[in-house]
Design a protein around this motif. Structure first.
Motif, mmCIF file in Angstrom:
data_model
loop_
_atom_site.group_PDB
_atom_site.id
_atom_site.type_symbol
_atom_site.label_atom_id
_atom_site.label_comp_id
_atom_site.label_asym_id
_atom_site.label_seq_id
_atom_site.Cartn_x
_atom_site.Cartn_y
_atom_site.Cartn_z
ATOM 1 N N MET A 1 2.454 -4.200 -14.956
ATOM 2 C CA MET A 1 3.112 -3.622 -13.795
ATOM 3 C C MET A 1 3.257 -4.688 -12.706
ATOM 4 S SD MET A 1 1.893 -0.361 -11.418
ATOM 5 C CE MET A 1 1.252 0.442 -12.867
ATOM 6 N N LYS A 2 4.409 -4.729 -12.060
ATOM 7 C CA LYS A 2 4.623 -5.670 -10.966
ATOM 8 C C LYS A 2 4.188 -5.001 -9.657
ATOM 9 C CE LYS A 2 8.104 -8.672 -8.798
ATOM 10 N NZ LYS A 2 7.154 -9.811 -8.740
ATOM 11 N N ILE A 3 3.175 -5.591 -9.018
ATOM 12 C CA ILE A 3 2.558 -4.994 -7.838
ATOM 13 C C ILE A 3 2.667 -5.933 -6.648
ATOM 14 C CG2 ILE A 3 0.382 -4.161 -6.839
ATOM 15 C CD1 ILE A 3 -0.517 -3.470 -9.704
ATOM 16 N N LEU A 4 3.063 -5.392 -5.505
ATOM 17 C CA LEU A 4 3.021 -6.118 -4.241
ATOM 18 C C LEU A 4 1.790 -5.624 -3.491
ATOM 19 C CD1 LEU A 4 4.275 -8.033 -2.133
ATOM 20 C CD2 LEU A 4 5.602 -6.085 -1.275
ATOM 21 N N PHE A 5 0.881 -6.540 -3.148
ATOM 22 C CA PHE A 5 -0.414 -6.178 -2.575
ATOM 23 C C PHE A 5 -0.518 -6.759 -1.163
ATOM 24 C CE2 PHE A 5 -4.757 -4.894 -4.169
ATOM 25 C CZ PHE A 5 -5.406 -4.956 -2.941
ATOM 26 N N GLY A 6 -0.623 -5.907 -0.157
ATOM 27 C CA GLY A 6 -0.730 -6.345 1.232
ATOM 28 C C GLY A 6 -2.158 -6.249 1.740
ATOM 29 N N VAL A 7 -2.638 -7.317 2.377
ATOM 30 C CA VAL A 7 -4.013 -7.371 2.874
ATOM 31 C C VAL A 7 -4.006 -7.593 4.381
ATOM 32 C CG1 VAL A 7 -6.267 -8.505 2.677
ATOM 33 C CG2 VAL A 7 -4.723 -8.429 0.691
ATOM 34 N N GLN A 8 -4.721 -6.751 5.123
ATOM 35 C CA GLN A 8 -4.915 -6.956 6.556
ATOM 36 C C GLN A 8 -5.925 -8.090 6.724
ATOM 37 O OE1 GLN A 8 -4.700 -7.322 10.094
ATOM 38 N NE2 GLN A 8 -3.724 -5.342 9.711
ATOM 39 N N GLY A 9 -5.497 -9.186 7.341
ATOM 40 C CA GLY A 9 -6.355 -10.370 7.448
ATOM 41 C C GLY A 9 -7.353 -10.320 8.579
ATOM 42 N N THR A 10 -7.231 -9.351 9.484
ATOM 43 C CA THR A 10 -8.150 -9.254 10.614
ATOM 44 C C THR A 10 -9.513 -8.795 10.114
ATOM 45 O OG1 THR A 10 -6.312 -8.618 12.021
ATOM 46 C CG2 THR A 10 -8.521 -8.259 12.896
ATOM 47 N N GLY A 11 -10.548 -9.574 10.358
ATOM 48 C CA GLY A 11 -11.878 -9.233 9.860
ATOM 49 C C GLY A 11 -11.999 -9.586 8.392
ATOM 50 N N ASN A 12 -13.219 -9.814 7.945
ATOM 51 C CA ASN A 12 -13.438 -10.274 6.580
ATOM 52 C C ASN A 12 -13.578 -9.134 5.569
ATOM 53 O OD1 ASN A 12 -13.507 -13.124 7.198
ATOM 54 N ND2 ASN A 12 -15.462 -12.735 8.212
ATOM 55 N N THR A 91 11.147 -7.641 -2.580
ATOM 56 C CA THR A 91 10.459 -6.611 -3.374
ATOM 57 C C THR A 91 11.179 -6.345 -4.695
ATOM 58 O OG1 THR A 91 11.661 -4.859 -2.199
ATOM 59 C CG2 THR A 91 9.489 -5.474 -1.333
ATOM 60 N N ALA A 92 12.042 -7.248 -5.094
ATOM 61 C CA ALA A 92 12.802 -7.059 -6.332
ATOM 62 C C ALA A 92 11.864 -6.864 -7.518
ATOM 63 C CB ALA A 92 13.715 -8.261 -6.575
ATOM 64 N N GLY A 93 12.063 -5.800 -8.251
ATOM 65 C CA GLY A 93 11.268 -5.524 -9.438
ATOM 66 C C GLY A 93 9.904 -4.910 -9.163
ATOM 67 N N THR A 94 9.543 -4.747 -7.891
ATOM 68 C CA THR A 94 8.228 -4.193 -7.548
ATOM 69 C C THR A 94 8.137 -2.728 -7.981
ATOM 70 O OG1 THR A 94 7.956 -5.694 -5.660
ATOM 71 C CG2 THR A 94 6.623 -3.681 -5.670
ATOM 72 N N MET A 107 5.348 -0.619 5.389
ATOM 73 C CA MET A 107 6.671 -0.297 5.922
ATOM 74 C C MET A 107 7.763 -0.616 4.898
ATOM 75 S SD MET A 107 8.279 -1.449 9.606
ATOM 76 C CE MET A 107 6.838 -0.776 10.423
ATOM 77 N N ALA A 108 7.602 -1.728 4.185
ATOM 78 C CA ALA A 108 8.594 -2.106 3.173
ATOM 79 C C ALA A 108 8.682 -1.037 2.086
ATOM 80 C CB ALA A 108 8.235 -3.453 2.561
ATOM 81 N N ALA A 109 7.540 -0.490 1.686
ATOM 82 C CA ALA A 109 7.534 0.557 0.659
ATOM 83 C C ALA A 109 8.267 1.796 1.138
ATOM 84 C CB ALA A 109 6.093 0.903 0.281
ATOM 85 N N ARG A 110 8.061 2.166 2.393
ATOM 86 C CA ARG A 110 8.721 3.366 2.928
ATOM 87 C C ARG A 110 10.225 3.154 3.044
ATOM 88 N NH1 ARG A 110 5.890 4.381 8.356
ATOM 89 N NH2 ARG A 110 5.130 2.264 8.044
ATOM 90 N N VAL A 111 10.615 1.995 3.565
ATOM 91 C CA VAL A 111 12.041 1.702 3.777
ATOM 92 C C VAL A 111 12.790 1.663 2.448
ATOM 93 C CG1 VAL A 111 13.655 -0.088 4.522
ATOM 94 C CG2 VAL A 111 11.700 0.496 5.968
ATOM 95 N N ARG A 112 12.146 1.136 1.408
ATOM 96 C CA ARG A 112 12.820 0.939 0.112
ATOM 97 C C ARG A 112 12.429 1.978 -0.940
ATOM 98 N NH1 ARG A 112 11.987 -5.625 0.628
ATOM 99 N NH2 ARG A 112 12.973 -5.703 2.683
ATOM 100 N N ASN A 113 11.669 2.983 -0.520
ATOM 101 C CA ASN A 113 11.292 4.095 -1.389
ATOM 102 C C ASN A 113 10.590 3.615 -2.661
ATOM 103 O OD1 ASN A 113 11.089 6.862 -1.907
ATOM 104 N ND2 ASN A 113 12.938 6.857 -3.177
ATOM 105 N N ILE A 114 9.630 2.701 -2.475
ATOM 106 C CA ILE A 114 8.796 2.214 -3.571
ATOM 107 C C ILE A 114 7.468 2.963 -3.527
ATOM 108 C CG2 ILE A 114 7.668 0.182 -4.575
ATOM 109 C CD1 ILE A 114 9.704 -1.543 -3.045
#
Length: 345
Positions: A1-12, A91-94, A107-114
């Motif tokens: 599966m092709k996954i886009l994974f977003g991480v909040q960098g604030t704090g460890n 996000t092509a192919g995500t 936000m990208a997931a909501r805008v592009r209905n992923i």
């Protein structure tokens, strides 16, 4: 599966738990592309596991001297940059977006209905768990900062809800743990000033405090041992200590509970997640809380014994299995299984 994974960098904490899930997903054969937002690239430490990854500005919450500043949070918000990052994100192919409280990928997931999945402690607050009163703005930010369609929430207890145990680093499951040193205390209060922490800890010279925070180099001053950030050094001190004083985040208290360390939490004022964590910690009887740097509370806590380890199950194994199944509506089954192997629950 092709996954886009977003991480909040604030704090460890976000980086720590996402590191383990990204590793597991890649081991399972998934193609995982990582975005880190909320912190400058040069400030990121020990993120090699995510490579290749991209860094985006995103959004972050601002605090001063142990208190949330919503005014400064709004001032530093660059909405135009955020929207541009979302628009330019490839996000092509995500097939699935996973967000650990990262607003760009959410936000990208909501805008592009992923299809999107929230991963982390913040996503447990969509269920019936202890929640501090807070203010309306604080609650709105918590629930709407980086929302997702499906939620893999994490907490120290299940509260009879479909949530998972904390993500514990693999090294803390090893049988050959370091010998606990009585009177050694790990201190991690990143939202406080080092000078204020020093004033708090100085009178208790019968204890050895290992203080991680805003210092430029390692140094020892009697019973106060100041340390720059090192994940390996931090985990070594965590294994050896018999108590932890920290902010009321999620990851470090979870690691301490897993190992059986006594806990004293100092929630960040005005941050509803941390105030709720302090509330849950006391309701569960897992530890104590102080709402300012209170020497009297610290004195009482230092006399307490250690507690029994909770020994959480390896939650990323259950979460990765759930993700890979594609049956995301079956969350309760996988969440329940993650607790069943843990006799402490």
């Amino acid at each position: 599966m092709k996954i886009l994974f977003g991480v909040q960098g604030t704090g460890n904490g976000h980086i720590s738990r996402s590191r383990e899930l990204v590793r597991k997903l890649r081991e399972d054969g998934h193609d995982v592309d990582v975005i880190i937002s909320g912190r400058k690239a040069e400030e990121l430490k020990e993120v090699e596991i995510f490579e290749p990854f991209r860094v985006m500005k995103g959004m972050t919450l601002v605090s001063h001297k142990g208190k949330m500043s919503y005014i400064d949070t709004m001032i530093q918000l660059d909405l135009a940059r955020l929207m541009a990052d979302v628009a330019l994100l490839d996000t092509a192919g995500t097939e699935l977006v996973i967000t650990d409280f990262d607003p760009v990928t959410s936000m990208a997931a909501r805008v592009r209905n992923i299809p999107s999945m929230g991963f982390g402690h913040q996503y447990a607050f969509g269920y019936d768990i202890p929640l501090a009163q807070g203010n309306i703005l604080a609650k709105f930010i918590l629930m709407n900062f980086a929302p997702a369609r499906y939620n893999a929430g994490l907490h120290w207890h299940h509260f009879n809800q479909p949530i998972f145990p904390p993500v514990i680093p693999p090294s803390l499951y090893e049988k050959n743990a370091k010998l606990v040193i009585k009177g050694k205390v790990l201190v991690y209060l990143p939202f406080e000033e080092i000078e204020d922490i020093t004033v708090l800890m100085t009178p208790f010279d019968q204890f050895e405090f290992y203080i991680y925070g805003k210092v430029s180099e390692d140094r020892d001053d009697g019973h106060l041992h100041f340390r720059t950030y090192s994940r390996s050094g931090f985990l070594d001190d965590l294994l050896e200590c018999d108590g932890v004083v920290c902010n009321a985040g999620f990851e470090l208290p979870g690691e301490a509970l897993h190992l059986g360390k006594k806990l004293l939490l100092r929630p960040l004022d005005g941050q509803i997640e941390q105030e709720s964590n302090a509330l849950a910690m006391e309701e569960l009887g897992y530890g104590m809380a102080m709402h300012d740097l209170d020497g009297a509370v610290l004195a009482d806590w230092l006399q307490l014994p250690c507690r029994e380890p909770l020994r959480f199950a390896k939650s990323v194994d259950f979460i990765a299995e759930w993700i890979g199944s594609g049956h995301w509506e079956e969350l309760p089954k996988y969440a329940a299984a993650s607790w069943s192997g843990n006799s402490s629950h």
